[in-house]
Design a protein around this motif. Structure first.
Motif, PDB file in Angstrom:
ATOM      1  N   LEU A   1      13.796  55.811  33.173  1.00 49.08           N
ATOM      2  CA  LEU A   1      13.980  55.748  34.624  1.00 49.08           C
ATOM      3  C   LEU A   1      14.233  57.141  35.193  1.00 49.08           C
ATOM      4  CD1 LEU A   1      16.160  52.536  34.987  1.00 49.08           C
ATOM      5  CD2 LEU A   1      13.823  52.865  35.796  1.00 49.08           C
ATOM      6  N   ARG A   2      15.003  57.922  34.479  1.00 49.30           N
ATOM      7  CA  ARG A   2      15.274  59.284  34.935  1.00 49.30           C
ATOM      8  C   ARG A   2      13.980  60.092  34.993  1.00 49.30           C
ATOM      9  NH1 ARG A   2      20.088  63.205  34.249  1.00 49.30           N
ATOM     10  NH2 ARG A   2      19.041  65.148  34.709  1.00 49.30           N
ATOM     11  N   LEU A   3      13.117  59.924  33.996  1.00 53.22           N
ATOM     12  CA  LEU A   3      11.847  60.652  33.971  1.00 53.22           C
ATOM     13  C   LEU A   3      10.900  60.200  35.073  1.00 53.22           C
ATOM     14  CD1 LEU A   3      11.122  60.817  30.136  1.00 53.22           C
ATOM     15  CD2 LEU A   3      12.053  62.609  31.616  1.00 53.22           C
ATOM     16  N   SER A   4      11.014  58.951  35.484  1.00 51.69           N
ATOM     17  CA  SER A   4      10.098  58.426  36.499  1.00 51.69           C
ATOM     18  C   SER A   4      10.491  58.825  37.916  1.00 51.69           C
ATOM     19  CB  SER A   4      10.015  56.904  36.401  1.00 51.69           C
ATOM     20  OG  SER A   4      11.223  56.319  36.832  1.00 51.69           O
ATOM     21  N   MET A   5      11.549  59.578  38.064  1.00 49.44           N
ATOM     22  CA  MET A   5      12.033  59.934  39.396  1.00 49.44           C
ATOM     23  C   MET A   5      11.291  61.138  39.976  1.00 49.44           C
ATOM     24  SD  MET A   5      16.111  59.215  39.261  1.00 49.44           S
ATOM     25  CE  MET A   5      16.494  60.426  38.034  1.00 49.44           C
ATOM     26  N   SER A   6       9.980  61.076  40.010  1.00 47.78           N
ATOM     27  CA  SER A   6       9.219  62.196  40.554  1.00 47.78           C
ATOM     28  C   SER A   6       8.317  61.777  41.711  1.00 47.78           C
ATOM     29  CB  SER A   6       8.388  62.840  39.444  1.00 47.78           C
ATOM     30  OG  SER A   6       7.465  61.906  38.944  1.00 47.78           O
ATOM     31  N   ARG A   7       8.371  60.527  42.103  1.00 46.72           N
ATOM     32  CA  ARG A   7       7.571  60.068  43.242  1.00 46.72           C
ATOM     33  C   ARG A   7       8.086  60.707  44.539  1.00 46.72           C
ATOM     34  NH1 ARG A   7       8.318  53.954  41.711  1.00 46.72           N
ATOM     35  NH2 ARG A   7      10.216  54.573  42.720  1.00 46.72           N
ATOM     36  N   PRO A   8       7.262  60.770  45.587  1.00 49.76           N
ATOM     37  CA  PRO A   8       7.658  61.434  46.835  1.00 49.76           C
ATOM     38  C   PRO A   8       8.972  60.917  47.432  1.00 49.76           C
ATOM     39  CG  PRO A   8       5.313  60.992  46.877  1.00 49.76           C
ATOM     40  CD  PRO A   8       5.859  60.337  45.636  1.00 49.76           C
ATOM     41  N   ILE A   9       9.184  59.610  47.460  1.00 53.30           N
ATOM     42  CA  ILE A   9      10.429  59.100  48.037  1.00 53.30           C
ATOM     43  C   ILE A   9      11.612  59.545  47.199  1.00 53.30           C
ATOM     44  CG2 ILE A   9      10.264  56.849  46.893  1.00 53.30           C
ATOM     45  CD1 ILE A   9      11.829  57.550  50.342  1.00 53.30           C
TER      46      ILE A   9
ATOM     47  N   MET B   1      15.746  55.947  41.970  1.00 53.29           N
ATOM     48  CA  MET B   1      17.081  56.472  41.873  1.00 53.29           C
ATOM     49  C   MET B   1      18.090  55.339  41.849  1.00 53.29           C
ATOM     50  SD  MET B   1      17.529  59.797  41.965  1.00 53.29           S
ATOM     51  CE  MET B   1      17.429  61.259  42.893  1.00 53.29           C
ATOM     52  N   GLU B   2      17.836  54.371  42.725  1.00 57.59           N
ATOM     53  CA  GLU B   2      18.746  53.229  42.795  1.00 57.59           C
ATOM     54  C   GLU B   2      18.760  52.488  41.457  1.00 57.59           C
ATOM     55  OE1 GLU B   2      19.248  49.603  45.871  1.00 57.59           O
ATOM     56  OE2 GLU B   2      18.293  51.418  46.645  1.00 57.59           O
ATOM     57  N   GLN B   3      17.580  52.291  40.879  1.00 55.34           N
ATOM     58  CA  GLN B   3      17.477  51.614  39.581  1.00 55.34           C
ATOM     59  C   GLN B   3      18.183  52.425  38.497  1.00 55.34           C
ATOM     60  OE1 GLN B   3      13.227  51.150  39.146  1.00 55.34           O
ATOM     61  NE2 GLN B   3      13.370  48.964  39.585  1.00 55.34           N
ATOM     62  N   TYR B   4      18.061  53.736  38.557  1.00 52.10           N
ATOM     63  CA  TYR B   4      18.720  54.605  37.588  1.00 52.10           C
ATOM     64  C   TYR B   4      20.234  54.447  37.689  1.00 52.10           C
ATOM     65  CZ  TYR B   4      20.286  58.887  35.274  1.00 52.10           C
ATOM     66  OH  TYR B   4      20.926  59.788  34.455  1.00 52.10           O
ATOM     67  N   GLY B   5      20.752  54.470  38.898  1.00 52.15           N
ATOM     68  CA  GLY B   5      22.184  54.294  39.098  1.00 52.15           C
ATOM     69  C   GLY B   5      22.670  52.956  38.584  1.00 52.15           C
ATOM     70  N   ARG B   6      21.906  51.927  38.852  1.00 56.28           N
ATOM     71  CA  ARG B   6      22.278  50.591  38.372  1.00 56.28           C
ATOM     72  C   ARG B   6      22.188  50.508  36.844  1.00 56.28           C
ATOM     73  NH1 ARG B   6      19.324  48.117  43.270  1.00 56.28           N
ATOM     74  NH2 ARG B   6      21.056  47.862  44.709  1.00 56.28           N
ATOM     75  N   CYS B   7      21.169  51.143  36.280  1.00 56.45           N
ATOM     76  CA  CYS B   7      21.010  51.147  34.830  1.00 56.45           C
ATOM     77  C   CYS B   7      22.216  51.822  34.176  1.00 56.45           C
ATOM     78  CB  CYS B   7      19.720  51.873  34.445  1.00 56.45           C
ATOM     79  SG  CYS B   7      19.430  51.941  32.660  1.00 56.45           S
ATOM     80  N   VAL B   8      22.621  52.950  34.714  1.00 54.39           N
ATOM     81  CA  VAL B   8      23.770  53.668  34.163  1.00 54.39           C
ATOM     82  C   VAL B   8      25.021  52.803  34.250  1.00 54.39           C
ATOM     83  CG1 VAL B   8      25.306  55.641  34.505  1.00 54.39           C
ATOM     84  CG2 VAL B   8      22.824  55.965  34.568  1.00 54.39           C
ATOM     85  N   ALA B   9      25.222  52.174  35.398  1.00 57.57           N
ATOM     86  CA  ALA B   9      26.397  51.327  35.574  1.00 57.57           C
ATOM     87  C   ALA B   9      26.375  50.125  34.632  1.00 57.57           C
ATOM     88  CB  ALA B   9      26.491  50.866  37.018  1.00 57.57           C
ATOM     89  N   ALA B  10      25.194  49.611  34.339  1.00 57.43           N
ATOM     90  CA  ALA B  10      25.070  48.429  33.490  1.00 57.43           C
ATOM     91  C   ALA B  10      25.114  48.755  31.999  1.00 57.43           C
ATOM     92  CB  ALA B  10      23.769  47.696  33.803  1.00 57.43           C
ATOM     93  N   SER B  11      24.958  50.021  31.649  1.00 59.36           N
ATOM     94  CA  SER B  11      24.914  50.421  30.235  1.00 59.36           C
ATOM     95  C   SER B  11      25.959  51.499  29.956  1.00 59.36           C
ATOM     96  CB  SER B  11      23.528  50.958  29.879  1.00 59.36           C
ATOM     97  OG  SER B  11      22.529  50.038  30.207  1.00 59.36           O
ATOM     98  N   PRO B  12      27.233  51.174  30.074  1.00 58.00           N
ATOM     99  CA  PRO B  12      28.260  52.208  29.971  1.00 58.00           C
ATOM    100  C   PRO B  12      28.293  52.963  28.644  1.00 58.00           C
ATOM    101  CG  PRO B  12      29.262  50.030  30.142  1.00 58.00           C
ATOM    102  CD  PRO B  12      27.791  49.862  30.330  1.00 58.00           C
ATOM    103  N   THR B  13      27.860  52.352  27.564  1.00 55.08           N
ATOM    104  CA  THR B  13      27.928  53.046  26.279  1.00 55.08           C
ATOM    105  C   THR B  13      26.594  53.627  25.829  1.00 55.08           C
ATOM    106  OG1 THR B  13      27.570  50.978  25.077  1.00 55.08           O
ATOM    107  CG2 THR B  13      29.854  51.643  25.465  1.00 55.08           C
ATOM    108  N   SER B  14      25.494  53.197  26.442  1.00 55.25           N
ATOM    109  CA  SER B  14      24.184  53.663  25.971  1.00 55.25           C
ATOM    110  C   SER B  14      23.272  54.118  27.104  1.00 55.25           C
ATOM    111  CB  SER B  14      23.500  52.541  25.191  1.00 55.25           C
ATOM    112  OG  SER B  14      23.366  51.397  26.009  1.00 55.25           O
ATOM    113  N   TRP B  15      23.845  54.492  28.240  1.00 58.56           N
ATOM    114  CA  TRP B  15      23.030  54.844  29.405  1.00 58.56           C
ATOM    115  C   TRP B  15      22.115  56.033  29.132  1.00 58.56           C
ATOM    116  CZ3 TRP B  15      23.510  59.635  31.568  1.00 58.56           C
ATOM    117  CH2 TRP B  15      24.663  60.360  31.259  1.00 58.56           C
TER     118      TRP B  15
END
Length: 77
Positions: A22-30, A1-15
């Motif tokens: 990264l969004r798809l990989s957010m299914s782990r228990p944590i 989730m943290e990586q997703y948030g950072r990715c979005v912030a770092a890619s303002p036009t193509s997030w």
């Protein structure tokens, strides 16, 4: 989730495409625990992204609130 948030912030036009995997990989228990415990700030963050697709930097307050919440979630033993 943290990586997703950072990715979005770092890619303002193509997030939407740059961060899709990264969004798809957010299914782990944590990640599931974070989604449950931080649902409200995450929903606010996602809503902000929808409303500010051209200028996601407007969502920095939302992403920071979500990241603060996510940092408090403990990894399951």
């Amino acid at each position: 989730m943290e990586q997703y948030g950072r990715c979005v912030a770092a890619s303002p036009t193509s997030w939407q495409t740059d961060c899709h995997s990264l969004r798809l990989s957010m299914s782990r228990p944590i990640v599931q625990q974070i989604r449950e415990r931080c649902a409200e700030p995450f929903a606010a963050f996602e809503q902000c992204l929808k409303e500010n697709q051209a200028s996601v930097l407007n969502c920095s307050e939302h992403v920071n609130a979500f990241l603060r919440c996510a940092e408090r979630v403990k990894v399951p033993a």
